[in-house]
Write a protein that holds these residues in place. Structure first.
Motif, PDB file in Angstrom:
ATOM      1  N   PRO A  26       3.182  18.885  16.572  1.00  0.00           N
ATOM      2  CA  PRO A  26       1.743  19.150  16.657  1.00  0.00           C
ATOM      3  C   PRO A  26       0.840  18.159  15.921  1.00  0.00           C
ATOM      4  N   ASP A  27       1.308  17.567  14.808  1.00  0.00           N
ATOM      5  CA  ASP A  27       0.424  16.653  14.067  1.00  0.00           C
ATOM      6  C   ASP A  27       0.632  15.179  14.428  1.00  0.00           C
ATOM      7  N   ASP A  28       1.567  14.891  15.315  1.00  0.00           N
ATOM      8  CA  ASP A  28       1.866  13.485  15.614  1.00  0.00           C
ATOM      9  C   ASP A  28       0.709  12.710  16.271  1.00  0.00           C
ATOM     10  N   PRO A  29      -0.029  13.295  17.224  1.00  0.00           N
ATOM     11  CA  PRO A  29      -1.110  12.484  17.831  1.00  0.00           C
ATOM     12  C   PRO A  29      -2.123  11.987  16.800  1.00  0.00           C
ATOM     13  N   GLU A  30      -2.511  12.890  15.886  1.00  0.00           N
ATOM     14  CA  GLU A  30      -3.522  12.509  14.886  1.00  0.00           C
ATOM     15  C   GLU A  30      -2.963  11.459  13.928  1.00  0.00           C
ATOM     16  N   LEU A  31      -1.727  11.697  13.458  1.00  0.00           N
ATOM     17  CA  LEU A  31      -1.131  10.754  12.511  1.00  0.00           C
ATOM     18  C   LEU A  31      -0.907   9.389  13.158  1.00  0.00           C
ATOM     19  N   ALA A  32      -0.430   9.390  14.393  1.00  0.00           N
ATOM     20  CA  ALA A  32      -0.062   8.123  15.037  1.00  0.00           C
ATOM     21  C   ALA A  32      -1.284   7.337  15.512  1.00  0.00           C
ATOM     22  N   CYS A  33      -2.237   8.029  16.141  1.00  0.00           N
ATOM     23  CA  CYS A  33      -3.313   7.257  16.791  1.00  0.00           C
ATOM     24  C   CYS A  33      -4.607   8.049  16.906  1.00  0.00           C
ATOM     25  N   THR A  73       3.498   3.880  19.805  1.00  0.00           N
ATOM     26  CA  THR A  73       2.894   3.834  18.472  1.00  0.00           C
ATOM     27  C   THR A  73       3.380   4.982  17.605  1.00  0.00           C
ATOM     28  N   PRO A  74       3.494   4.854  16.279  1.00  0.00           N
ATOM     29  CA  PRO A  74       3.388   3.567  15.590  1.00  0.00           C
ATOM     30  C   PRO A  74       4.585   2.686  15.924  1.00  0.00           C
ATOM     31  N   THR A  75       4.418   1.395  15.687  1.00  0.00           N
ATOM     32  CA  THR A  75       5.437   0.446  16.086  1.00  0.00           C
ATOM     33  C   THR A  75       5.592  -0.629  15.013  1.00  0.00           C
ATOM     34  N   ASP A  76       6.789  -1.181  14.922  1.00  0.00           N
ATOM     35  CA  ASP A  76       6.993  -2.298  13.974  1.00  0.00           C
ATOM     36  C   ASP A  76       6.501  -3.622  14.558  1.00  0.00           C
ATOM     37  N   GLN A  77       6.317  -3.655  15.881  1.00  0.00           N
ATOM     38  CA  GLN A  77       5.932  -4.926  16.530  1.00  0.00           C
ATOM     39  C   GLN A  77       4.721  -4.720  17.426  1.00  0.00           C
ATOM     40  N   PRO A  78       3.526  -4.538  16.844  1.00  0.00           N
ATOM     41  CA  PRO A  78       2.376  -4.314  17.723  1.00  0.00           C
ATOM     42  C   PRO A  78       2.088  -5.539  18.607  1.00  0.00           C
ATOM     43  N   THR A  79       1.810  -5.263  19.884  1.00  0.00           N
ATOM     44  CA  THR A  79       1.355  -6.360  20.752  1.00  0.00           C
ATOM     45  C   THR A  79      -0.175  -6.398  20.771  1.00  0.00           C
ATOM     46  N   ARG A 111      -1.736   6.877   1.773  1.00  0.00           N
ATOM     47  CA  ARG A 111      -0.743   6.149   2.564  1.00  0.00           C
ATOM     48  C   ARG A 111      -1.288   5.784   3.950  1.00  0.00           C
ATOM     49  N   ILE A 112      -1.985   6.742   4.563  1.00  0.00           N
ATOM     50  CA  ILE A 112      -2.506   6.505   5.913  1.00  0.00           C
ATOM     51  C   ILE A 112      -3.625   5.470   5.873  1.00  0.00           C
ATOM     52  N   THR A 113      -4.444   5.545   4.828  1.00  0.00           N
ATOM     53  CA  THR A 113      -5.535   4.578   4.695  1.00  0.00           C
ATOM     54  C   THR A 113      -4.967   3.164   4.494  1.00  0.00           C
ATOM     55  N   GLU A 114      -3.988   3.044   3.624  1.00  0.00           N
ATOM     56  CA  GLU A 114      -3.399   1.722   3.368  1.00  0.00           C
ATOM     57  C   GLU A 114      -2.697   1.172   4.612  1.00  0.00           C
ATOM     58  N   PHE A 115      -2.031   2.057   5.354  1.00  0.00           N
ATOM     59  CA  PHE A 115      -1.341   1.623   6.571  1.00  0.00           C
ATOM     60  C   PHE A 115      -2.361   1.109   7.610  1.00  0.00           C
ATOM     61  N   PHE A 171      -9.916  -6.363  11.391  1.00  0.00           N
ATOM     62  CA  PHE A 171     -10.573  -5.056  11.373  1.00  0.00           C
ATOM     63  C   PHE A 171     -10.355  -4.385  10.020  1.00  0.00           C
ATOM     64  N   ARG A 172     -11.320  -3.569   9.618  1.00  0.00           N
ATOM     65  CA  ARG A 172     -11.149  -2.833   8.364  1.00  0.00           C
ATOM     66  C   ARG A 172      -9.998  -1.821   8.486  1.00  0.00           C
ATOM     67  N   TYR A 173     -10.018  -1.066   9.589  1.00  0.00           N
ATOM     68  CA  TYR A 173      -8.924  -0.121   9.865  1.00  0.00           C
ATOM     69  C   TYR A 173      -8.406  -0.347  11.281  1.00  0.00           C
ATOM     70  N   GLY A 174      -7.085  -0.353  11.428  1.00  0.00           N
ATOM     71  CA  GLY A 174      -6.521  -0.580  12.765  1.00  0.00           C
ATOM     72  C   GLY A 174      -5.356   0.350  13.066  1.00  0.00           C
ATOM     73  N   GLU A 175      -5.092   0.524  14.357  1.00  0.00           N
ATOM     74  CA  GLU A 175      -3.883   1.222  14.819  1.00  0.00           C
ATOM     75  C   GLU A 175      -3.167   0.290  15.791  1.00  0.00           C
ATOM     76  N   GLY A 176      -1.867   0.082  15.541  1.00  0.00           N
ATOM     77  CA  GLY A 176      -1.116  -0.893  16.332  1.00  0.00           C
ATOM     78  C   GLY A 176      -0.316  -0.239  17.448  1.00  0.00           C
ATOM     79  N   PHE A 177      -0.192  -0.955  18.578  1.00  0.00           N
ATOM     80  CA  PHE A 177       0.513  -0.435  19.747  1.00  0.00           C
ATOM     81  C   PHE A 177       1.419  -1.525  20.327  1.00  0.00           C
TER      82      PHE A 177
END
Ligand SMILES: [Zn+2]
Length: 225
Positions: A15-22, A162-168, A200-204, A214-220
């Motif tokens: 249930p919490d994965d969508p928010e945490l991931a992206c 996502t999340p991924t170790d190798q964002p394109t 942790r989420i902010t630093e990631f 970008f100040r904050y990003g999400e990688g895919f």
């Protein structure tokens, strides 16, 4: 030229994965697009309290997921209620997901990166099941009964991991990062088990966004379909 709204489908294990991931990307998409979440398991084992009832936890977590989705602007959350901790990338799950993909006809599908070094086996299982489902949904000769019940093939345009170790690519979530944190806070039953989550989420998000400026990003990781 004004872009037509797209349908974005987020398929995650818990249930919490969508928010945490992206969550930042979802909040950005819902400003113009339709977003649907599919949650494979209710996460009924997600507690450190030995006397908690898994049935009650499942109920609480579904409510939390609905609340968090609302914060992000997601209109619909679908729960498949597979056993928490017991997800397997089997044909049953892939078939359920394929039928839903044919029915919902998303432009984008987002799921876990099953090749990422991560602790939870459910994330790997869900990621692999989604990849197989995308193929079943795409071609006529997988499970011909789908055609008989009126579910025509559907080829999603994007499959994003996502999340991924190798964002394109990295999405700029600077504008929506606060909303992501608010949405994560809706998962009250989980926050005690995520010590220091906000830091942790902010630093990631900062380290993911930095290389892209970008100040904050999400990688895919974008997979070819
Ligand atoms: Zn999870």
């Amino acid at each position: 030229m004004k872009q037509l709204p797209k349908h974005r489908l987020i398929i995650m294990a818990h249930p919490d994965d969508p928010e945490l991931a992206c969550g930042g990307t979802i909040a950005d998409w819902t400003r113009r697009d339709r977003v649907t979440h599919i949650i494979v398991s209710c996460g009924e084992k997600g507690t450190w309290q030995k006397n908690d009832s898994p049935l009650r936890i499942a109920d609480t977590r579904e409510r939390e997921a609905q609340k968090a989705a609302k914060v992000l602007g997601t209109k619909k959350v679908i729960f498949l209620r597979h056993p928490d901790g017991g997800l397997a990338s089997n044909k049953t799950l892939s078939l359920e997901l394929a039928a839903l993909i044919r029915h919902l006809k998303p432009y984008t599908i987002v799921t876990h990166d099953p090749w990422r070094r991560q602790f939870h086996p459910d994330h790997r299982a869900a990621g692999f099941a989604v990849i197989e489902a995308v193929m079943i949904a795409r071609d006529w000769h997988f499970f011909p009964f789908l055609k008989e019940i009126g579910l025509k093939i559907h080829r999603a345009r994007e499959l994003l991991l996502t999340p991924t170790d190798q964002p394109t690519f990295v999405n700029d979530v600077t504008q929506t990062f606060k909303k992501k944190l608010t949405a994560i806070r809706c998962h009250k039953s989980q926050l005690g088990q995520l010590p220091g989550w906000e830091k942790r989420i902010t630093e990631f998000a900062q380290s993911t966004g930095k290389p892209a400026g970008f100040r904050y990003g999400e990688g895919f990781y974008k997979m070819r379909i």
